[in-house]
Design an enzyme around this catalytic site. Sequence first.
Site, PDB file in Angstrom:
ATOM      1  N   GLU A   1      -5.551  -8.813   0.477  1.00 56.02           N
ATOM      2  CA  GLU A   1      -6.455  -8.954   2.552  1.00 56.02           C
ATOM      3  C   GLU A   1      -7.481  -7.457   2.174  1.00 56.02           C
ATOM      4  OE1 GLU A   1      -4.033  -5.157   4.769  1.00 56.02           O
ATOM      5  OE2 GLU A   1      -1.982  -5.644   4.331  1.00 56.02           O
TER       6      GLU A   1
ATOM      7  N   GLU B   1       1.248  -0.757   0.161  1.00 55.58           N
ATOM      8  CA  GLU B   1       0.265   0.416  -0.058  1.00 55.58           C
ATOM      9  C   GLU B   1       0.689   1.459   0.074  1.00 55.58           C
ATOM     10  OE1 GLU B   1      -3.352   0.275   2.432  1.00 55.58           O
ATOM     11  OE2 GLU B   1      -4.062  -1.498   2.368  1.00 55.58           O
TER      12      GLU B   1
END
Length: 435
Positions: free
Chosen positions: A338, A161
């Site tokens: 995720e 991320e």
Amino acid sequence: MGEPAFPAGFLWGTSTSAHQVEGGNENNDWSEWEKQPGRIRDGTTSAEACRWWNGSAEEDLATAASLGQNAHRLSIEWSRLEPEPGRWDDAAFARYLRLLAEMRRLGISAMVTLHHVTLPRWVAARGGWLARDIVSLFARYAEECIRRLGGSVDHWVTINEPASVAGAAYVSRYWPPALGSVRAGLRALGAMLEAHAAAYGAMKRVHPAASVGIVLSTPRFEPARTGSRMDTLICAAQDWVFIGSLLRALRTGTLLPPLAGPARPPGLRRSLDFLGANYYGQYAVRFDPLLHERLFGRHVQEPTVRAGECDWGQISPEGLTRQLVRLSAMEVPLYVTENGIHDAADAIRPAFLTDHVAAVHEAIRRGADVRGYFHWSLLDNFEWAEGWQPRFGLIEVDPVTQKRTLRSSAHLYARICGSNGATASGRERGSQGSP
Ligand code: FCB
């Protein structure tokens, strides 16, 4: 069940990250930060976390294996492996090698992330992602890791991320180094893409057949008011900065505005063998002329479950399908790296889980090449600036006693894994309505 299962060899797993579960990380940029008053909302620190560094990792992963999981995504801690510039810690590498060997023995495929939020203190002292030599430092670290651990890892993730790190740590003051500067954030983001490309190149030179990718946060952005031009515009701008510009950079090799850095970082074009998508939900974006650091867009959806001021968006399995279909344009295999919800009572999670697995199935049906699903998380852990309050685990953890208790979602997920996804798109789905 009669419902279509997922493709053969599909990876069914969970995700964790080093600082959130290992405990005893005292040499990275979070160790001091989390001890400063006011930084962590509930006043906790990572402390012993889930004691993974001291042996619990093997026990928890044995539980995961007994629940039918065949994969796990973990991260390794740069500050342990290279505690000082250029000095590699053999004992730390040995610890990870033991863990990876145990995972292999348990039949758990390993996806390993090199950078998941934290940086060694000495890197932070040089400016972190703004340091002059960050690209070469990260590439050197990546190369050492693949040399020493390459034989035990199935998939490598360079950076987790990047846009979240740039936003939380450089644009806002939520994570260290808390710079509060949009310019710094855009430079950090550009540097992370450059570092990813350099690491990808370095790793492929050592192991040309290695599978190396990157993980992006891929929430869905929607205009808060349909028909509002400003909401639509600002929504598109947020999506561009957070997701679109990164996909474009990875596909074409070019950093377009507002990403800052060299126009064409060496090796960036197509520097991925797969793409990981972290997906938690959907944001409703409303134009707000005063919200400069959020690109003039306020997220106005009602969070599904509140955790302090932080929320991970509104539940929208359909948003996951749409994002996966969109990401197929990258023409590489996709993994949901995720997806989860903080829900200590495990009241919402069962429906969340089945609906999102079904959403992945729907994306595959629409042509997306999705090869795995990793739920966040295997167990409750230290949730960064939110501390221990948000509970994302399939397994409940008491951070004081370290006692583990399986939530009912752990068993539900076991049925999903055991049926290769069939139960999530079949009958159980209908019986798991939201409370
Ligand atoms: C993601 C992070 C992960 C975890 C979840 C809840 O954005 O990658 O470490 O904190 O959110």
